[in-house]
Structures are given as structure tokens and as C-alpha cells.
Design an enzyme around this catalytic site. Structure first.
Site, PDB file in Angstrom:
ATOM      1  N   HIS A   5       0.822  -1.208   0.000  1.00 61.46           N
ATOM      2  CA  HIS A   5       0.000   0.000   0.000  1.00 61.46           C
ATOM      3  C   HIS A   5       0.859   1.262   0.000  1.00 61.46           C
ATOM      4  CE1 HIS A   5      -4.239  -1.445   1.359  1.00 61.46           C
ATOM      5  NE2 HIS A   5      -4.122  -1.361   0.061  1.00 61.46           N
TER       6      HIS A   5
ATOM      7  N   CYS B  34       2.022  -3.496 -18.457  1.00 63.65           N
ATOM      8  CA  CYS B  34       1.128  -2.693 -17.612  1.00 63.65           C
ATOM      9  C   CYS B  34       1.439  -2.882 -16.131  1.00 63.65           C
ATOM     10  CB  CYS B  34      -0.335  -3.037 -17.890  1.00 63.65           C
ATOM     11  SG  CYS B  34      -0.790  -4.734 -17.499  1.00 63.65           S
TER      12      CYS B  34
END
EC number: 2.7.3.9
Length: 547
Positions: A185, A483
Site C-alpha cells: 500500500h 502494464c
């Protein structure tokens, strides 16, 4: 004398300033007697409700859509019925509210840590929620980010979403954590906020508060005790380079015109303005799972069509590559009831969900097709977690049956990379997800901070697999994109182009620096740098040779 610490750079940029640590957790007082268990549980429940409400307020204030989404996900954890039931049982056993909260979170923490993968990565969120609820009960200030009134570098063991939600970029110049990985995170939020950041940097918490440091979020280097004049000169040079990069516009290409499309990763229409600001040529990864997260039931056909239509319309004719539902493992979805898998990362995830619930895929393809028909958008659809030619062929057929003419697959496992040429004969394009491809190539859980070095996108074995895909694309004249997080590294971008990659999709904030990096080199330079990186002994040498 200066001291150099090394971690993993997850958001490029060079900044300097005094190092300050995240405020500590509230200490529990001695246990108190409980005479009224109903009242005591009500106190605990009210504290949890206040935490949920505060996280909701922070999400509403968050300027970045990614930050807001992560905060709301954390709030849902604090609002969990099983957690409340655990608190109730401890209160009824005689524990006061603070100790019941502490005990219930400790039990969840143990389960999450043992589960590994996505759940293990959420341990930091549990700790943050526990600290906030205990602070409410004890009437203490919420733990969190210092606000000294001047710019500084924030250091922590790890950062929870709530810690970063209200970061003032005028004060917090950069982030460095002792643990974490490229997909933690901290890394995700740092990139969303554009803050230079280094994770998995052992020893950073041994530095005294106020130590002047120079942080390089590209190389992962943190220099402590550096001369302030030298550090400020380095940050000025970095700022000048960034300013020059931001002034470049137009399509991605090398100095001699070799095209490498620069695309944006988005989760919803809220992310499109940032893509526009960065002059993205389209969307290379539209993550549809955000529409499905934390729901008891599957979103309706109308809901899906509306969400897809909003993004397609906002992109106004530019390419949109939309990924079908990437559920399972690190993205569990309640309505799929995926319980009891011995190793979720190797289980029913991505396209494999269609083996058990084919309707989820066919319904999503139908909604995408309807939104495409309504908007006339240039929509490419791709499936995640494809391993075999049979899976690829089946997905393309399903996409065509739904009315979607351009269909591809993601390369996330070595089996698919090694047979890239076979896959490309059946599909229209490939998109390489470097995060998962690293995980499966090195048998290293992408959420395990202790193995973060194995997940380094500069690992030569990973680059070699990307090269296999790029060569297949060249031979068959079909697009091959990246990606994963590797696409956002300006130094790595020419290497990927040299390996045959024709598009790079990333956080919009990363696009200007990548555009400038490509524009500074010829196609021949890119091929030469790619050969050097693949031939290197390891990621450190690969970076050194290329830089």
C-alpha cells in the site's frame, strides 16, 4: 560522515530533508474491572464506529481517487461483523473495552499473517485500526503523521492507508519504510500522490529523528548525514530534469521516431483527468475489479454498463484496454465465496474464475460490449491469469461472441511467456503484468517484504521473459505492452522498448518522466541497453550497466 542505506525505489524523485518517524501506537493501560458488559461492549462498538466514520471522512477529503478507494476498503475492515463478535466475546469474558479491542485485532492479525498473500499485506491496516480504536477509547490523539511545520522525510516500519491520506505535500517531501514491497500500500499510495518513496529499507528506523537525509526514489538509495548543500544541489538538478520532462508532450517515441505508446492505468472515470493532464495516449489497463470489491453480490448489468461507459466516453476516441475481472488471491471478492484454497495465488483467480462461474465473465463481456456500442470507443479487452493456448483461444471466442473485435491476454505466468508466439497467433495483443510475472517466475509472494529483492523488475530472468514476448510481437507484427509497475520506471523504459515492447501503461504521474527518457535515446540505444540488462548477473548490475 554519511551513511548509505539501500531499499527498493517505488516512486522516482530526489528529495532531501530531516527524517521524522511516524507517531507511535497508544499504549494500553492496566486492565480495568468490568461491571456492565453491555455498556462496555457499547463503548467498544462506538469506538469502532468512530474509526469507520473518520476513515470515511478522510476518504471524502482525499484528492486522489486511489487513496479514497483504499481508505474505504480499510474502513470496511473495521466494520466487520466477525471482528465485532470477537470484541463482544472478550468483553463478556471480563476484558475492558481497550483490551477487548486489542485482543480481537490480535486474533485477526494472527490469521491474516498466517494466510499470507493479500491478507498478510493487510496486517499493517489491522494494526492501524487497532491503534485508532484504542486511541478513541483512551481519549488520546490519533496516531499518525507528524506536522512540524516544515518539509521532512517521513519514516515508518510501514504505512497504513490512513497514515498517507492527509499527507501535506508541502511538508512530507518523501517516504521511506523499513518493510514493504513494490506492490505494498505504501508503494501504491506514494505513486498515486507523486511522492518519492523507498520501501524495504532496513536500518532506516535506527536513524535519529532530525537526521538530514537524501532520498532517491528511483534507485532506492537513502543517504543519511549527507552535507545539506550537496543534498540540495542534487534535488535542484532532479527538479530541473522533472520540469523539462513535464514540458514534453505528444506520443511516446525514441529520438529517431520508434513509437512506444504511453498509456495510463485507471480504476474508474475519476482517474481519467490525471491521465489527460499527463497527455496519456489512452488507457492500457482499466482495472474493473474495483466495481466488484467488497460487495455481497455481483454488480448488475446496468451498473457495469454505466461504469464502463463513463470511462469510454471520457477517453474520447483514444484506446481503452479493459481487463476482465481479476479476482482471487490478493483480490478476494465476497460474492465469489472462494474459501479453503490451500494456496490462493495458485488457485482460482483471474480467468480461472470462469471455470466455476462462467456467467461472471459472459455478463461482464456483454456489459463491456454494450458500453462500447453506445460510445463507439476503441475498446480492447484482455483476460488476466492466462496459462495456456486453450485458455487464450476460449477467451477470444467469448469476446468475439459478445461483439468485442479486439481481444488479448495478459502474460503473468512463465508458461504463457514461453509460448508467447503461439498465443499471439490466436489473440490480437499481449499485455505483460510484471508484478505477477515476477511473483511466479521467482516463486516469491509479491506481498512478502522479505523477498522484495526477488520482485525487482530489473531481475534479468524477468527481462528475458519479457524479451521472449517482445520478439514474438516483432515477428508477428502484433502489439506487446507492459502494464505492471515496471512500466513506470524511466530508466527501465528504454530497456523494455529494446526488448520489443510497443506500449507502456502506468500511473499517470509517471508518464512525463518515461516520455522524456524514451525521447533521449534512439531505438538502437534501447536495443543495446536491453541486451546489457538481460546479460547482467542480477538487478543491481543491470541498473548500473544501463544507467
Amino acid at each position: 560522515m554519511s551513511e548509505v542505506l539501500t531499499g527498493i525505489g517505488v516512486c522516482a524523485g530526489v528529495v532531501a530533508g530531516p527524517l521524522l518517524r511516524l507517531a507511535g501506537a497508544p499504549a494500553l493501560p492496566a486492565p480495568g474491572p468490568v461491571t456492565d458488559t453491555a455498556a462496555e461492549f457499547a463503548r467498544a462498538e462506538a469506538a469502532l464506529a468512530e474509526v469507520v466514520a473518520e476513515l470515511g471522512r478522510r476518504a471524502d477529503r482525499a484528492a486522489d481517487a486511489t487513496v479514497a478507494e483504499v481508505l474505504r476498503a480499510e474502513a470496511l475492515m473495521a466494520d466487520d461483523e466477525e471482528l465485532r463478535e470477537g470484541v463482544r466475546e472478550l468483553v463478556e469474558a471480563g476484558h475492558d473495552a481497550p483490551h477487548a479491542i486489542d485482543g480481537a485485532f490480535a486474533a485477526f492479525r494472527e490469521v491474516f499473517a498466517a494466510a499470507g498473500g493479500y491478507l498478510a499485506e493487510r496486517v499493517a491496516d489491522l494494526d492501524d485500526l487497532r491503534n485508532r480504536a484504542v486511541a478513541v477509547l483512551l481519549g488520546l490523539p490519533m496516531p499518525g503523521v507528524p506536522a512540524p511545520g516544515h518539509p521532512y522525510i517521513l519514516a515508518a516500519r510501514d504505512l497504513a492507508p490512513a497514515d498517507t491520506a492527509d499527507l501535506d505535500p508541502e511538508q512530507v517531501a518523501g517516504l521511506v519504510t523499513e518493510v514493504g514491497g513494490p506492490t505494498s500500500h505504501t508503494a501504491i499510495l506514494a505513486r498515486a500522490l507523486g511522492l518519492p518513496a523507498v520501501v524495504a529499507c532496513p536500518g532506516v528506523l535506527d536513524l535519529a529523528d532530525g537526521t538530514f537525509v537524501l532520498l532517491d526514489g528511483g534507485s532506492g538509495r537513502v543517504e543519511a548525514g549527507v552535507d545539506e548543500d550537496i543534498a540540495r544541489a542534487a534535488t535542484r538538478r532532479a527538479s530541473e530534469v522533472a520540469a523539462a520532462a513535464s514540458g514534453l508532450t505528444g506520443p511516446g517515441r525514441t529520438s529517431d521516431g520508434y513509437a512506444v505508446k504511453l498509456l495510463a492505468n485507471v480504476g474508474s472515470a475519476k482517474n481519467v483527468p490525471a491521465a489527460d493532464e499527463a497527455h496519456a495516449e489512452g488507457i492500457g489497463l482499466f482495472r474493473t475489479e474495483l466495481l466488484f470489491l467488497d460487495r455481497a453480490g455481483e454488480p448488475s448489468h446496468a451498473e457495469q454498463v454505466a461504469a464502463y461507459r463513463e470511462v469510454f466516453t471520457a477517453m474520447a476516441g483514444r484506446r481503452v484496454v479493459i481487463r476482465t475481472l481479476d479476482a482471487g488471491a490478493d483480490k478476494p471478492l465476497p460474492f465469489l465465496h472462494q474459501h479453503g484454497e490451500p494456496n490462493p495465488a495458485l488457485g482460482i483467480r483471474g480467468l480461472r474464475v470462469a471455470r466455476q462461474r462462467p456467467h461472471v465473465l459472459t455478463a461482464q463481456l456483454a456489459a463491456i460490449a454494450e458500453a462500447r456500442a453506445e460510445t463507439g470507443a476503441d475498446v480492447w479487452v484482455m483476460a488476466p491469469m492466462v496459462s495456456t493456448l486453450a485458455e487464450a483461444t476460449s477467451f477470444v471466442a467469448a469476446a468475439h461472441d459478445a461483439g468485442l473485435p479486439t481481444a488479448g491476454v495478459m502474460i503473468e505466468v512463465p508458461a504463457a511467456a514461453l509460448r508467447a508466439a503461439d498465443l499471439l497467433r490466436a489473440v490480437d495483443f499481449l499485455s505483460i503484468g510484471t508484478n505477477d510475472l515476477s511473483q511466479y517466475t521467482f516463486a516469491a509472494d509479491r506481498m512478502c517484504g522479505d523477498l522484495a529483492d526477488l520482485l525487482d523488475p530489473w531481475q534479468p530472468a524477468l527481462l528475458q521473459l519479457i524479451g521472449v514476448c517482445g520478439e514474438a510481437g516483432r515477428d508477428l507484427s502484433k502489439p506487446v505492452g507492459v502494464c505492471g509497475e515496471a512500466a513506470a520506471d524511466p530508466l527501465l523504459a528504454p530497456v523494455l522498448a529494446g526488448l520489443g515492447v510497443t506500449s507502456l501503461s502506468m500511473s499517470p504521474r509517471a508518464i512525463p518522466a518515461v516520455r522524456a527518457s524514451l525521447a533521449a535515446r534512439t531505438e538502437a540505444d534501447c536495443r543495446r541497453l536491453a541486451a546489457l540488462a538481460v546479460a547482467a548477473d542480477g538487478p543491481v548490475e543491470a541498473r548500473k550497466l544501463v544507467s
